[in-house]
Design a protein around this motif. Structure first.
Motif, short mmCIF file in Angstrom:
data_model
loop_
_atom_site.label_atom_id
_atom_site.label_comp_id
_atom_site.label_asym_id
_atom_site.label_seq_id
_atom_site.Cartn_x
_atom_site.Cartn_y
_atom_site.Cartn_z
N ARG A 1 30.47 39.61 32.54
CA ARG A 1 31.85 40.06 32.62
C ARG A 1 32.15 40.53 34.06
N PRO A 2 33.41 40.53 34.46
CA PRO A 2 33.75 40.98 35.82
C PRO A 2 33.21 42.38 36.13
N GLU A 3 33.22 43.26 35.14
CA GLU A 3 32.73 44.63 35.37
C GLU A 3 31.24 44.62 35.71
N VAL B 1 31.42 32.25 40.19
CA VAL B 1 32.07 32.13 41.50
C VAL B 1 33.47 32.74 41.44
N MET B 2 34.22 32.43 40.41
CA MET B 2 35.58 32.95 40.29
C MET B 2 35.57 34.49 40.26
N MET B 3 34.68 35.07 39.45
CA MET B 3 34.63 36.52 39.33
C MET B 3 34.19 37.18 40.63
N ILE B 4 33.21 36.58 41.30
CA ILE B 4 32.70 37.16 42.55
C ILE B 4 33.72 37.02 43.67
N ARG C 1 36.91 36.95 43.36
CA ARG C 1 37.98 37.93 43.10
C ARG C 1 37.61 39.32 43.61
N LEU C 2 36.30 39.57 43.75
CA LEU C 2 35.85 40.84 44.30
C LEU C 2 35.81 40.81 45.83
#
Length: 145
Positions: free
Chosen positions: A127-129, A14-17, A19-20
């Motif tokens: 990973r975020p990437e 959730v945090m990574m998505i 942030r996008l």
């Protein structure tokens, strides 16, 4: 939507998505994911493969079955849409890309994911990437804005 039975994995995804720039719903197992997809259209689903109650493979198959019924003009029970409006069950959008999220990265597992109806594969730890690449691939118009 992120479908994963581990709270830490859910929160990291959730945090990574977010942030996008995307909104995220969470389901803790495949059964919850199937129910969510019948009530709300999703642009993309990230599906863990190994979960209690219903695993990601079975959940994906059920989501694909519901999509197929909708394309045929049937509700998720297989009845003509509108045949029973007071008891109608909502159904999925025409098609939602489903991306497997799993630590099992052997080539045969990728094949199992695709055979279940998943569209892509993301290896854990994510990973975020990885999320960026998936969004660019499956939602290119949204990703470029």
């Amino acid at each position: 939507m992120v479908v994963d039975d581990h709270n830490v994995n859910q929160q990291l995804a959730v945090m990574m998505i977010e942030r996008l720039g995307y909104k995220v719903d969470i389901a803790a197992n495949g059964k919850e994911a199937v129910e969510a997809c019948t009530t709300k259209p999703y642009a993309l689903v990230f599906m863990d493969c190994q979960m209690p109650v219903m695993d990601g493979y079975d959940a994906t198959k059920k989501i694909r079955e519901a999509e197929s019924k909708k394309r045929e003009g049937l509700d998720v029970r297989g009845e003509p849409e509108g045949a029973n409006p007071t008891n109608a069950i909502p159904h999925t959008s025409d098609y939602v890309p489903i991306v497997a999220m799993t630590a099992n990265i052997e080539p045969e597992n990728r094949g199992k994911c695709l055979q279940a109806g998943m569209d892509d594969y993301l290896a854990k730890p994510v990973r975020p990437e990885g999320f960026s690449e998936i969004f660019a691939k499956w939602l290119p118009a949204r990703s470029s804005t």
